[in-house]
Write an enzyme that holds these catalytic residues in place. Structure first.
Site, PDB file in Angstrom:
ATOM      1  N   LYS A 246       4.722  12.604   0.487  1.00  0.00           N
ATOM      2  CA  LYS A 246       5.054  13.065  -0.753  1.00  0.00           C
ATOM      3  C   LYS A 246       3.677  13.441  -1.481  1.00  0.00           C
ATOM      4  CE  LYS A 246       9.524  10.969  -0.893  1.00  0.00           C
ATOM      5  NZ  LYS A 246      10.537  10.033  -1.533  1.00  0.00           N
TER       6      LYS A 246
ATOM      7  N   CYS B 161       5.531   7.599  -3.159  1.00  0.00           N
ATOM      8  CA  CYS B 161       6.342   6.467  -2.812  1.00  0.00           C
ATOM      9  C   CYS B 161       7.698   6.584  -2.402  1.00  0.00           C
ATOM     10  CB  CYS B 161       6.627   5.751  -4.324  1.00  0.00           C
ATOM     11  SG  CYS B 161       7.256   3.988  -4.154  1.00  0.00           S
ATOM     12  N   ASP B 162       8.142   5.927  -1.442  1.00  0.00           N
ATOM     13  CA  ASP B 162       9.305   6.157  -0.956  1.00  0.00           C
ATOM     14  C   ASP B 162       9.986   4.616  -0.664  1.00  0.00           C
ATOM     15  OD1 ASP B 162      11.150   8.208   0.170  1.00  0.00           O
ATOM     16  OD2 ASP B 162      11.482   6.600   1.528  1.00  0.00           O
ATOM     17  N   THR B 163      11.275   4.665  -0.832  1.00  0.00           N
ATOM     18  CA  THR B 163      12.106   3.097  -1.024  1.00  0.00           C
ATOM     19  C   THR B 163      13.241   3.540  -0.058  1.00  0.00           C
ATOM     20  OG1 THR B 163      11.197   2.564  -3.167  1.00  0.00           O
ATOM     21  CG2 THR B 163      13.317   1.503  -2.050  1.00  0.00           C
TER      22      THR B 163
END
Length: 194
Positions: free
Chosen positions: A53, A72-74
């Site tokens: 990203k 960010c990735d969750t």
């Protein structure tokens, strides 16, 4: 001061970043998450997605000077299985039913990319969350609020699903979508003092 860019369309991430930074830009990433398939290591996976990203957004930036891009990735993991955003209400129901009465993990991968130097740092945070036992009616009522459809694991701890949480071990903000303590230490590593 470096120009900070958040590579996310998530309103929750934007709200959290506003708590620690007064001035930042938002450029939504067009990174194709399917180009980084899951290979059995959840921390590596979320860090790869966050980096993808950040790199995707860095290509959109005209002025290469003094820019830091935050990716960010969750995701939610249960029994070492990744639970992303639900495809439909049935998928959301199955996810919440699986989480009912059980402990699961919420992982966030973070990447900060210095556009000019191409230096990147990545890290992750894991928080354990235990749900109380949920009835089918509770799950259906929650899904019908519409709150579950755009969230990993089909719930948002900061909303109506907060009542499902029996206990939490780790960073609350990680479960919301942006682990502020880890982000702060990473920004300091990149020369940004808040």
């Amino acid at each position: 001061m470096k120009n900070i860019i958040l590579a996310s369309a998530s309103e929750r991430r934007q709200e959290l970043l506003k708590r620690i930074l007064e001035d930042f830009q938002i450029i939504v990433s067009d990174f194709d998450e399917s180009s980084a398939p899951f290979k059995d290591n959840i921390p590596s996976y979320v860090m790869n997605l966050a980096e993808g990203k950040a790199r995707s957004v860095s290509k959109k930036i005209m002025d290469q000077d003094s820019n830091l891009v935050i990716g960010c990735d969750t995701l939610v993991a249960f029994n070492n299985k990744v639970l992303g955003k639900p495809k439909d209400k049935k998928d959301a129901f199955e996810m919440l039913q699986a989480l009912s009465g059980n402990e699961h993990e919420v992982y966030s991968g973070l990447a900060i990319l210095d556009v000019k130097s191409n230096k990147i740092i990545t890290d992750f945070v894991c928080t354990k969350v235990k749900f109380s036992k949920l009835t089918s009616l509770q799950i259906e009522k929650y899904i019908n609020t519409g709150d579950s459809m755009d969230k990993a694991g089909a719930y948002g701890i900061q909303g109506k699903a907060g009542v499902f949480v029996e206990n939490i071990n780790g960073c609350y903000y990680n479960v919301v979508g942006l682990p502020l303590n880890k982000l702060n230490s990473m920004l300091m590593e990149m020369g940004v003092n808040l």
